[in-house]
Design a protein around this motif. Structure first.
Motif, PDB file in Angstrom:
ATOM      1  N   THR A  92       7.291 -21.763 -11.031  1.00 21.56           N
ATOM      2  CA  THR A  92       6.602 -20.699 -10.309  1.00 21.56           C
ATOM      3  C   THR A  92       5.863 -19.784 -11.275  1.00 21.56           C
ATOM      4  N   LEU A  93       4.564 -19.644 -11.048  1.00 25.05           N
ATOM      5  CA  LEU A  93       3.741 -18.696 -11.785  1.00 25.05           C
ATOM      6  C   LEU A  93       3.711 -17.381 -11.003  1.00 25.05           C
ATOM      7  N   ASN A  94       4.199 -16.310 -11.602  1.00 26.30           N
ATOM      8  CA  ASN A  94       4.195 -14.994 -10.968  1.00 26.30           C
ATOM      9  C   ASN A  94       3.001 -14.190 -11.467  1.00 26.30           C
ATOM     10  N   ILE A  95       2.196 -13.716 -10.548  1.00 24.07           N
ATOM     11  CA  ILE A  95       1.045 -12.885 -10.883  1.00 24.07           C
ATOM     12  C   ILE A  95       1.092 -11.619 -10.046  1.00 24.07           C
ATOM     13  N   ASN A  96       0.920 -10.477 -10.709  1.00 18.62           N
ATOM     14  CA  ASN A  96       0.940  -9.193 -10.019  1.00 18.62           C
ATOM     15  C   ASN A  96      -0.254  -8.364 -10.478  1.00 18.62           C
ATOM     16  N   ALA A  97      -0.985  -7.818  -9.530  1.00 14.37           N
ATOM     17  CA  ALA A  97      -2.109  -6.934  -9.830  1.00 14.37           C
ATOM     18  C   ALA A  97      -1.936  -5.649  -9.033  1.00 14.37           C
ATOM     19  N   GLU A  98      -2.226  -4.512  -9.673  1.00 16.40           N
ATOM     20  CA  GLU A  98      -2.019  -3.232  -8.997  1.00 16.40           C
ATOM     21  C   GLU A  98      -3.052  -2.207  -9.444  1.00 16.40           C
ATOM     22  N   TYR A  99      -3.323  -1.264  -8.557  1.00 19.89           N
ATOM     23  CA  TYR A  99      -4.264  -0.186  -8.841  1.00 19.89           C
ATOM     24  C   TYR A  99      -3.715   1.104  -8.255  1.00 19.89           C
ATOM     25  N   TYR A 100      -3.755   2.175  -9.051  1.00 19.09           N
ATOM     26  CA  TYR A 100      -3.286   3.479  -8.597  1.00 19.09           C
ATOM     27  C   TYR A 100      -4.317   4.547  -8.961  1.00 19.09           C
ATOM     28  N   TYR A 101      -4.533   5.439  -8.009  1.00 22.34           N
ATOM     29  CA  TYR A 101      -5.465   6.549  -8.200  1.00 22.34           C
ATOM     30  C   TYR A 101      -4.721   7.854  -7.935  1.00 22.34           C
ATOM     31  N   THR A 102      -4.775   8.761  -8.889  1.00 21.53           N
ATOM     32  CA  THR A 102      -4.142  10.071  -8.754  1.00 21.53           C
ATOM     33  C   THR A 102      -5.211  11.144  -8.827  1.00 21.53           C
ATOM     34  N   ASN A 103      -5.214  12.037  -7.850  1.00 18.79           N
ATOM     35  CA  ASN A 103      -6.196  13.117  -7.784  1.00 18.79           C
ATOM     36  C   ASN A 103      -5.457  14.453  -7.734  1.00 18.79           C
ATOM     37  N   PHE A 104      -5.632  15.272  -8.778  1.00 11.38           N
ATOM     38  CA  PHE A 104      -4.960  16.564  -8.849  1.00 11.38           C
ATOM     39  C   PHE A 104      -5.767  17.617  -8.095  1.00 11.38           C
ATOM     40  N   TRP A 151      -2.423  14.100  -5.030  1.00  6.62           N
ATOM     41  CA  TRP A 151      -2.316  12.932  -4.160  1.00  6.62           C
ATOM     42  C   TRP A 151      -2.333  11.675  -5.012  1.00  6.62           C
ATOM     43  N   ASN A 152      -1.523  10.700  -4.603  1.00  7.48           N
ATOM     44  CA  ASN A 152      -1.513   9.406  -5.283  1.00  7.48           C
ATOM     45  C   ASN A 152      -1.676   8.299  -4.258  1.00  7.48           C
ATOM     46  N   LEU A 191       0.853  -1.177   0.000  1.00  2.00           N
ATOM     47  CA  LEU A 191       0.000   0.000   0.000  1.00  2.00           C
ATOM     48  C   LEU A 191       0.889   1.227   0.000  1.00  2.00           C
ATOM     49  N   SER A 192       0.442   2.282  -0.676  1.00  6.90           N
ATOM     50  CA  SER A 192       1.211   3.525  -0.689  1.00  6.90           C
ATOM     51  C   SER A 192       0.259   4.706  -0.783  1.00  6.90           C
ATOM     52  N   ALA A 193       0.687   5.810  -0.226  1.00  6.67           N
ATOM     53  CA  ALA A 193      -0.055   7.063  -0.321  1.00  6.67           C
ATOM     54  C   ALA A 193       0.931   8.203  -0.193  1.00  6.67           C
ATOM     55  N   GLY A 194       0.737   9.232  -0.966  1.00  8.18           N
ATOM     56  CA  GLY A 194       1.665  10.349  -0.879  1.00  8.18           C
ATOM     57  C   GLY A 194       1.256  11.508  -1.753  1.00  8.18           C
ATOM     58  N   LYS A 195       1.858  12.631  -1.463  1.00 12.00           N
ATOM     59  CA  LYS A 195       1.599  13.853  -2.196  1.00 12.00           C
ATOM     60  C   LYS A 195       2.791  14.186  -3.074  1.00 12.00           C
ATOM     61  N   SER A 201      -9.584  16.675 -11.864  1.00 10.37           N
ATOM     62  CA  SER A 201      -8.669  16.009 -12.776  1.00 10.37           C
ATOM     63  C   SER A 201      -8.114  14.793 -12.055  1.00 10.37           C
ATOM     64  N   TYR A 202      -8.233  13.621 -12.658  1.00 12.62           N
ATOM     65  CA  TYR A 202      -7.841  12.403 -11.958  1.00 12.62           C
ATOM     66  C   TYR A 202      -7.523  11.293 -12.948  1.00 12.62           C
ATOM     67  N   SER A 203      -6.925  10.230 -12.429  1.00 11.39           N
ATOM     68  CA  SER A 203      -6.686   9.034 -13.234  1.00 11.39           C
ATOM     69  C   SER A 203      -6.837   7.800 -12.362  1.00 11.39           C
ATOM     70  N   HIS A 204      -7.476   6.776 -12.916  1.00 18.62           N
ATOM     71  CA  HIS A 204      -7.540   5.439 -12.327  1.00 18.62           C
ATOM     72  C   HIS A 204      -6.783   4.506 -13.270  1.00 18.62           C
ATOM     73  N   VAL A 205      -5.840   3.753 -12.733  1.00 23.00           N
ATOM     74  CA  VAL A 205      -5.057   2.832 -13.554  1.00 23.00           C
ATOM     75  C   VAL A 205      -5.027   1.473 -12.873  1.00 23.00           C
ATOM     76  N   PHE A 206      -5.477   0.457 -13.599  1.00 22.03           N
ATOM     77  CA  PHE A 206      -5.437  -0.925 -13.104  1.00 22.03           C
ATOM     78  C   PHE A 206      -4.595  -1.759 -14.053  1.00 22.03           C
ATOM     79  N   GLN A 207      -3.704  -2.568 -13.492  1.00 21.08           N
ATOM     80  CA  GLN A 207      -2.838  -3.405 -14.321  1.00 21.08           C
ATOM     81  C   GLN A 207      -2.677  -4.775 -13.696  1.00 21.08           C
TER      82      GLN A 207
END
Length: 571
Positions: free
Chosen positions: A373-385, A357-358, A320-324, A409-415
């Motif tokens: 080994t099967l490597n699986i990574n899922a991530e979500y990031y939200y940026t709010n200007f 903020w992100n 988890l991460s949060a920051g300005k 102004s914002y972005s949602h990114v899922f990967q």
């Protein structure tokens, strides 16, 4: 960043990676979301750090070289040499030359499809590795000419009297850095480090009769102290200083009689930070940082950031991460390529410092399947200007306007990505990213233009058992997106479609390894996808409808290349 030093800012940002020769690189680190406060206040959605070859490393080659040629008549030569002067001292010289100056106009619109580029790049670096004191220094010089624009009027032969639309960018860049570190206690990683760097970037750019010339100077200093109290607790604190100066001369209209506008912008930002890390048996890791900076342009501001990692077992971990983050936008230095159109430029006064903020969350899992080994990574990031400089090409299709955000102004990114070695030597990786990026333009919230809704990638790699042959293939999926609002041409047609569609690109490479050298052959964009009619009203570059900035896909088709690498290893 290059070796944890902020670099390629302002005028160099659009071409930053073009100034980094691939054979010079040792590795690349990508941090997503808000990064450490040690690296400054500017990273809002992530950072890229490039590590170069270092002469002090035991694996550094005596000599290595790389020669490259492509079907588009691009020629490239790279070479580096390392010399161990003593047990402590070492030095290296890295050189690069590239030339792609042949004219390509496959679509017959009179404009070249690939910019003609010639670049010289050289870097000399030194290192002293003592038991307690470590020193590094380097000097880099770059010279590049980048030309594009019109070669003839459509399919007509060029007349010496024709007034052709030309684009020319001449760049001279010099960089100097030193790193000094004194280790007080190796066991507790207690050290004091001082980083100093300075760059001078001289760019003269012309877009038709428009001009943008800038001399950019940057000075950066960072003093850092780190220590580990014990295995669970560590502290990092320091001071930083960043200075940017832009001496600009420009003309924003195609009127040669118009005098050049002169502008000088400078910003000095001293700051301080503290960062604490808690490590509980490598299961829980919590890193919290806080920094304060003062800008002579924007005043005092505070940057809080926090990261947490939880590893319950060997098969999965959570983050988890949060920051300005903050950033000063230098609109002409970073966006002068938008001058290559008939659009008028409107820059509002008193532009804000960008502030956002992100928030991010990710999970990585390592699943044993059939002994692999099967490597699986899922991530979500939200940026709010909270504050942003908007680049508006929608409100008036004959204008590009820069002004402060009034709205959201914002972005949602899922990967999600997965990787699995199906058998010895063969690995398959797949990734998919979905983006929702919106901003407010003169009171209307819309998708950000020229931003793909999704991207996908499938990569296969195979190396033969003896490591003699290497086969690589990558299929890239590029989703469609929104175009800026179009306008109506004289024939009643729209200047461009409201949206652009998806397309695929395939790249492949085969490498044959020998003892001290290797040869490789490959191709890019083997699906041969090309954007049709990328330049709007190409036949009338001096007219009110001309626009060469609406590029969303490749303009040139399939390309093949061949190269040879040589290295004389130390051992």
């Amino acid at each position: 960043m290059t070796e944890n030093i902020p670099n390629y800012r302002g005028a160099s940002a659009p071409y930053g990676l073009g100034y980094v020769p691939g054979p010079w690189m040792q590795s690349i680190q990508v941090s997503k979301g808000s990064s450490s406060v040690k690296n400054g206040y500017e990273a809002i959605t992530g950072q890229i750090n490039v590590e170069f070859k270092k002469p002090q490393l035991p694996e550094a080659d005596w000599v290595s070289a790389n020669l490259f040629a492509s079907t588009t008549s691009r020629y490239e030569a790279n070479a580096d040499a390392t010399l161990k002067l003593s047990k402590r001292w070492s030095t290296s010289l890295l050189t690069h030359y590239e030339n792609e100056t042949k004219v390509h106009d496959n679509n017959g619109d009179g404009f070249v499809d690939i910019p003609r580029v010639e670049q010289y790049n050289v870097w000399n670096r030194w290192a002293y590795m003592g038991d307690h004191y470590v020193f590094q220094a380097g000097f880099k010089a770059l010279s590049e000419t980048r030309d594009s624009g019109q070669e003839r009027h459509g399919g007509m032969a060029m007349d010496s009297g024709e007034d052709l639309y030309k684009v020319g960018i001449d760049t001279k860049r010099y960089e100097l850095f030193t790193k000094n570190a004194y280790v007080f206690n190796k066991e507790k990683n207690t050290n004091l480090a001082l980083i100093l760097s300075s760059t001078w970037h001289d760019q003269d750019a012309s877009y038709g009769r428009k001009l943008y010339n800038v001399d950019q100077t940057n000075v950066y200093a960072s003093l850092m102290f780190e220590t580990e109290f014990n295995k669970q607790n560590s502290l990092s604190t320091g001071l930083s200083f960043n200075y940017d100066a832009y001496d600009q001369h420009y003309r924003l209209e195609n009127k040669t009689e118009q005098p050049l506008t002169k502008a000088f912008d400078k910003e000095a930002v001293p700051g301080a930070y503290v960062q604490y890390t808690l490590n509980l048996d490598d299961r829980w890791m919590i890193m919290a940082g806080l920094r304060g900076d003062y800008s002579n342009e924007h005043g005092f501001f505070v940057t809080p950031r926090a990261h947490m990692k939880y590893t319950p077992n060997e098969y999965v971990n959570f983050r988890l991460s949060a920051g300005k983050g903050y950033r000063t936008n230098h609109v002409l230095a970073e966006n002068n390529y938008l001058l290559s159109s008939s659009r008028k430029v409107n820059i509002a006064k008193d532009l804000d410092m960008e502030e956002a903020w992100n928030y991010g969350a990710s999970v990585s899992s390592y699943i044993p399947i059939f002994g692999k080994t099967l490597n699986i990574n899922a991530e979500y990031y939200y940026t709010n200007f909270l504050k942003q400089v908007v680049v508006d090409m929608d409100s008036n299709p004959h204008e590009v306007a820069f002004y402060n955000l009034d709205g959201r102004s914002y972005s949602h990114v899922f990967q999600v990505e997965a990787s699995y070695p199906f058998f010895k030597g063969f690995n398959l990786t797949g990734a998919y990213r979905l983006s929702d990026v919106k901003s407010t333009y003169k009171g209307e919230r819309m998708e950000s233009p020229l931003t793909s809704k999704y991207k996908g990638m499938l990569t296969a790699s195979y190396q033969t058992p003896l490591g003699i042959w290497q086969f690589d293939a990558t299929l890239q999926l590029n989703g469609g997106g929104r175009m800026p609002n179009p306008y109506t041409l004289a024939d009643g047609k729209s200047s461009w479609d409201a949206r652009y569609g998806s397309f695929e690109q395939l790249s492949m490479q085969v490498t044959r390894y020998f003892r001290r050298w290797s040869i490789y052959v490959g191709g890019e964009n083997l699906t041969n996808f090309k954007q049709k009619n990328p330049i709007v009203d190409a036949a009338n570059p001096w007219g009110d409808n001309f626009d060469s900035t609406m590029i969303w896909g490749p303009v040139h088709g399939a390309k093949g290349y061949v190269g040879i690498r040589f290295n004389l290893a130390r051992n």
